[in-house]
Write a protein that holds these residues in place. Structure first.
Motif, PDB file in Angstrom:
ATOM      1  N   GLY A   1     -61.139  52.754 -26.369  1.00  0.00           N
ATOM      2  CA  GLY A   1     -61.129  53.188 -24.981  1.00  0.00           C
ATOM      3  C   GLY A   1     -61.896  52.199 -24.126  1.00  0.00           C
ATOM      4  O   GLY A   1     -62.081  51.040 -24.500  1.00  0.00           O
ATOM      5  N   SER A   2     -62.370  52.648 -22.996  1.00  0.00           N
ATOM      6  CA  SER A   2     -63.063  51.761 -22.069  1.00  0.00           C
ATOM      7  C   SER A   2     -64.311  52.430 -21.531  1.00  0.00           C
ATOM      8  O   SER A   2     -64.424  53.657 -21.509  1.00  0.00           O
ATOM      9  N   VAL A   3     -65.259  51.610 -21.081  1.00  0.00           N
ATOM     10  CA  VAL A   3     -66.507  52.120 -20.523  1.00  0.00           C
ATOM     11  C   VAL A   3     -66.945  51.192 -19.396  1.00  0.00           C
ATOM     12  O   VAL A   3     -66.757  49.969 -19.461  1.00  0.00           O
ATOM     13  N   ALA A   4     -67.498  51.779 -18.338  1.00  0.00           N
ATOM     14  CA  ALA A   4     -67.995  51.002 -17.209  1.00  0.00           C
ATOM     15  C   ALA A   4     -69.247  51.672 -16.660  1.00  0.00           C
ATOM     16  O   ALA A   4     -69.393  52.891 -16.748  1.00  0.00           O
ATOM     17  N   GLY A   5     -70.155  50.875 -16.117  1.00  0.00           N
ATOM     18  CA  GLY A   5     -71.376  51.445 -15.566  1.00  0.00           C
ATOM     19  C   GLY A   5     -72.360  50.392 -15.129  1.00  0.00           C
ATOM     20  O   GLY A   5     -71.990  49.232 -14.872  1.00  0.00           O
ATOM     21  N   LEU A   6     -73.612  50.787 -15.043  1.00  0.00           N
ATOM     22  CA  LEU A   6     -74.699  49.897 -14.650  1.00  0.00           C
ATOM     23  C   LEU A   6     -75.812  49.960 -15.684  1.00  0.00           C
ATOM     24  O   LEU A   6     -76.060  51.015 -16.291  1.00  0.00           O
ATOM     25  N   GLU A   7     -76.493  48.842 -15.886  1.00  0.00           N
ATOM     26  CA  GLU A   7     -77.605  48.788 -16.824  1.00  0.00           C
ATOM     27  C   GLU A   7     -78.689  47.884 -16.264  1.00  0.00           C
ATOM     28  O   GLU A   7     -78.389  46.899 -15.584  1.00  0.00           O
TER      29      GLU A   7
ATOM     30  N   LEU B   1     -68.240  47.050 -27.185  1.00  0.00           N
ATOM     31  CA  LEU B   1     -68.216  45.595 -27.160  1.00  0.00           C
ATOM     32  C   LEU B   1     -67.893  45.136 -25.760  1.00  0.00           C
ATOM     33  O   LEU B   1     -66.903  45.563 -25.168  1.00  0.00           O
ATOM     34  N   GLY B   2     -68.741  44.282 -25.170  1.00  0.00           N
ATOM     35  CA  GLY B   2     -68.443  43.883 -23.803  1.00  0.00           C
ATOM     36  C   GLY B   2     -69.314  42.767 -23.279  1.00  0.00           C
ATOM     37  O   GLY B   2     -70.074  42.120 -24.015  1.00  0.00           O
ATOM     38  N   GLY B   3     -69.209  42.545 -21.983  1.00  0.00           N
ATOM     39  CA  GLY B   3     -69.988  41.519 -21.306  1.00  0.00           C
ATOM     40  C   GLY B   3     -70.247  41.935 -19.870  1.00  0.00           C
ATOM     41  O   GLY B   3     -69.618  42.868 -19.363  1.00  0.00           O
TER      42      GLY B   3
ATOM     43  N   PHE C   1     -83.730  42.575 -15.413  1.00  0.00           N
ATOM     44  CA  PHE C   1     -82.357  42.371 -14.962  1.00  0.00           C
ATOM     45  C   PHE C   1     -81.714  43.675 -14.504  1.00  0.00           C
ATOM     46  O   PHE C   1     -82.155  44.774 -14.839  1.00  0.00           O
ATOM     47  N   VAL C   2     -80.645  43.515 -13.716  1.00  0.00           N
ATOM     48  CA  VAL C   2     -79.717  44.593 -13.381  1.00  0.00           C
ATOM     49  C   VAL C   2     -78.320  44.026 -13.599  1.00  0.00           C
ATOM     50  O   VAL C   2     -78.041  42.889 -13.193  1.00  0.00           O
ATOM     51  N   SER C   3     -77.428  44.780 -14.246  1.00  0.00           N
ATOM     52  CA  SER C   3     -76.120  44.228 -14.563  1.00  0.00           C
ATOM     53  C   SER C   3     -75.021  45.271 -14.492  1.00  0.00           C
ATOM     54  O   SER C   3     -75.262  46.477 -14.609  1.00  0.00           O
ATOM     55  N   LEU C   4     -73.806  44.784 -14.275  1.00  0.00           N
ATOM     56  CA  LEU C   4     -72.612  45.599 -14.378  1.00  0.00           C
ATOM     57  C   LEU C   4     -72.271  45.725 -15.856  1.00  0.00           C
ATOM     58  O   LEU C   4     -72.221  44.733 -16.578  1.00  0.00           O
ATOM     59  N   TYR C   5     -72.065  46.960 -16.312  1.00  0.00           N
ATOM     60  CA  TYR C   5     -71.816  47.242 -17.734  1.00  0.00           C
ATOM     61  C   TYR C   5     -70.330  47.519 -17.915  1.00  0.00           C
ATOM     62  O   TYR C   5     -69.788  48.478 -17.376  1.00  0.00           O
ATOM     63  N   LEU C   6     -69.621  46.674 -18.668  1.00  0.00           N
ATOM     64  CA  LEU C   6     -68.182  46.792 -18.832  1.00  0.00           C
ATOM     65  C   LEU C   6     -67.816  46.463 -20.270  1.00  0.00           C
ATOM     66  O   LEU C   6     -68.122  45.372 -20.756  1.00  0.00           O
ATOM     67  N   GLY C   7     -67.186  47.409 -20.968  1.00  0.00           N
ATOM     68  CA  GLY C   7     -66.893  47.161 -22.369  1.00  0.00           C
ATOM     69  C   GLY C   7     -65.736  47.981 -22.905  1.00  0.00           C
ATOM     70  O   GLY C   7     -65.110  48.781 -22.201  1.00  0.00           O
ATOM     71  N   VAL C   8     -65.460  47.763 -24.179  1.00  0.00           N
ATOM     72  CA  VAL C   8     -64.392  48.454 -24.898  1.00  0.00           C
ATOM     73  C   VAL C   8     -65.010  49.314 -25.994  1.00  0.00           C
ATOM     74  O   VAL C   8     -65.856  48.838 -26.761  1.00  0.00           O
ATOM     75  N   ASN C   9     -64.620  50.590 -26.050  1.00  0.00           N
ATOM     76  CA  ASN C   9     -65.097  51.490 -27.102  1.00  0.00           C
ATOM     77  C   ASN C   9     -64.362  51.223 -28.409  1.00  0.00           C
ATOM     78  O   ASN C   9     -63.127  51.102 -28.416  1.00  0.00           O
ATOM     79  N   ILE C  10     -65.108  51.169 -29.496  1.00  0.00           N
ATOM     80  CA  ILE C  10     -64.522  51.015 -30.828  1.00  0.00           C
ATOM     81  C   ILE C  10     -65.035  52.159 -31.694  1.00  0.00           C
ATOM     82  O   ILE C  10     -66.172  52.125 -32.179  1.00  0.00           O
ATOM     83  N   PRO C  11     -64.254  53.238 -31.890  1.00  0.00           N
ATOM     84  CA  PRO C  11     -64.729  54.399 -32.658  1.00  0.00           C
ATOM     85  C   PRO C  11     -64.874  54.085 -34.136  1.00  0.00           C
ATOM     86  O   PRO C  11     -64.119  53.292 -34.699  1.00  0.00           O
ATOM     87  N   LEU C  12     -65.852  54.730 -34.758  1.00  0.00           N
ATOM     88  CA  LEU C  12     -66.153  54.477 -36.165  1.00  0.00           C
ATOM     89  C   LEU C  12     -65.912  55.688 -37.068  1.00  0.00           C
ATOM     90  O   LEU C  12     -66.030  55.551 -38.285  1.00  0.00           O
TER      91      LEU C  12
END
Length: 427
Positions: free
Chosen positions: A287-293, A418-420, A260-271
């Motif tokens: 925070g937020s994160v975006a990219g490709l995977e 955490l994302g989709g 697969f190839v996908s758009l990576y979009l999620g929310v950062n949850i610091p620990l």
């Protein structure tokens, strides 16, 4: 509490996809899913649970709602995180001003009408197609304009209070769904191209500072649902008149390699908290994160791939001082990907990655940190749904172990993501 809410919302989104009843009041042969009856070893291995899952996700009602409804739910979930994703835009594309999105939204419709005019055989006759599209436009326009004039959400650039939801994005996904409905039988790549153009429209609306992420996700969901309902209404009226019966029942191989190839979009949850310098500690909010995977699988279970991502995270120093600047990071990681097919359409996965993370120069109120970079590590779990032979959806919960921004600190930053994502499957 905020982290618990995000996790609960993520589970709610997944549950909404899986909980659609299998006995649907809708009956349409155009989007039916059937399963092979041959005696191949691959298909004999489907478990009773897998068959139940496949039957559930093959109902007509599910096929109408499995993308649109989760997108609208996702829009509601990320509403409180809109400012984080806007910071991501401001950090990396602060001067972006392009107007391609004003025209890009209509590209799938132009392609559909052009192919029809050239005599390429489609699902519907001219009359039936135009009626279906008219219903879709009427539904989409009514919902979008009603929400814009009742919610009064200010645009990110402050130009007016008609931000929610994104009309450009709704139009783009509506026309992409129309093109896929009419010509998706020709090639799965027609649908991939159409939805890629629609996704680009939504991303450009955010890059142009005209919409929040929640506006775009909700608009995409409304656009898709409007087309599904519009075509359903036309099917009720026209019945068997003006429709071509194409063989569009998709056969899914449970043991196909899930590359697969996908758009990576999620929310950062610091620990955890981290030391910036001697006597100075900071913690991060979400925070937020975006990219490709993407990953290439050599068999149904084992693959190799990587992830490129940019992210930002808000900073609070010594538990009391909120900084205007955010902790930005650019990362690239590669490693092993693992998958196990639950059914012909659903699979669970995990990964183990190692890579490099780069932190740009960070200026805070009382100190400045120089640019830094070092090795990073990551892992995660995912749930994937194959909607069509070449595209589907992924939900993920990743764990990243990153070095501190400060060269003098030897602590590690622990982060959940955490994302989709929308994925293109390769086989």
């Amino acid at each position: 509490m905020k982290r618990t809410t995000l996790l609960f919302s993520f589970l709610l989104c997944i549950t909404s996809i899986c909980a659609t009843p299998s006995d649907s009041i809708f009956s349409s042969t155009s989007d039916s899913i059937s399963f092979p009856t041959n005696d191949s070893l691959h298909y004999q291995k489907i478990s009773p649970l897998g068959k139940k899952i496949d039957n559930l996700t093959s109902s007509s009602l599910y096929q109408m709602t499995y993308v649109g409804v989760p997108l609208i739910i996702a829009g509601a979930i990320v509403k409180k995180e809109d400012t984080h994703f806007r910071h991501l835009r401001n950090d990396y594309l602060p001067q972006f001003r392009r107007h391609f999105d004003d025209y890009l939204q209509y590209t799938p419709a132009i392609a559909m009408l052009g192919m029809k005019a050239l005599g390429v055989e489609s699902r519907s006759s001219w009359g039936r197609m135009l009626a279906s599209d008219a219903f879709s436009v009427l539904l989409m326009g009514s919902v979008i304009n009603t929400l814009k004039n009742t919610t009064h959400v200010m645009r990110p650039d402050g130009s007016n209070n008609h931000s929610f939801p994104s009309g450009h994005t709704a139009t783009a996904f509506m026309t992409a769904s129309m093109l896929t409905k009419e010509y998706g039988h020709k090639s799965s790549w027609i649908g991939i191209g159409a939805y890629s153009v629609a996704s680009a429209t939504g991303l450009m609306r955010m890059a142009n500072n005209k919409h929040w992420l929640s506006d775009v996700l909700t608009g995409a969901g409304i656009g898709i649902l409007s087309t599904e309902v519009g075509y359903y209404l036309a099917d009720l009226i026209f019945k068997e008149k003006g429709i071509q019966k194409f063989e569009d029942s998709y056969l899914f191989d449970r043991l196909a390699a899930p590359s697969f190839v996908s758009l990576y979009l999620g929310v950062n949850i610091p620990l955890s908290h981290f030391d910036l310098a001697e006597g100075m500690e900071f913690r991060t909010s979400s925070g937020s994160v975006a990219g490709l995977e993407g990953a290439y699988f050599i068999n149904p279970y084992l693959g190799f791939g990587g992830r490129f991502a940019i992210s930002n995270t808000a900073i609070i120093v010594n538990d009391k001082q909120a900084e205007n600047n955010t902790l930005d990071a650019v990362s690239f990681a590669i490693g092993g990907y693992f998958s196990y097919p639950l059914s012909t359409r659903w699979s669970i996965g995990s990964k183990l990655l190692a890579g490099y993370v780069h932190y740009p120069k960070l200026t805070l109120t009382n100190t400045t940190l120089t640019a830094n970079g070092a090795l990073s590590f990551g892992s995660g779990i995912s749930l994937s749904f194959k909607a069509k032979p070449h595209y589907g959806m992924r939900f993920f919960l990743d764990y990243d172990l990153n070095p501190s921004h400060s060269r003098s600190s030897h602590e590690w930053m622990n982060m959940l993501v955490l994302g989709g994502s929308f994925m293109v499957t390769l086989r």
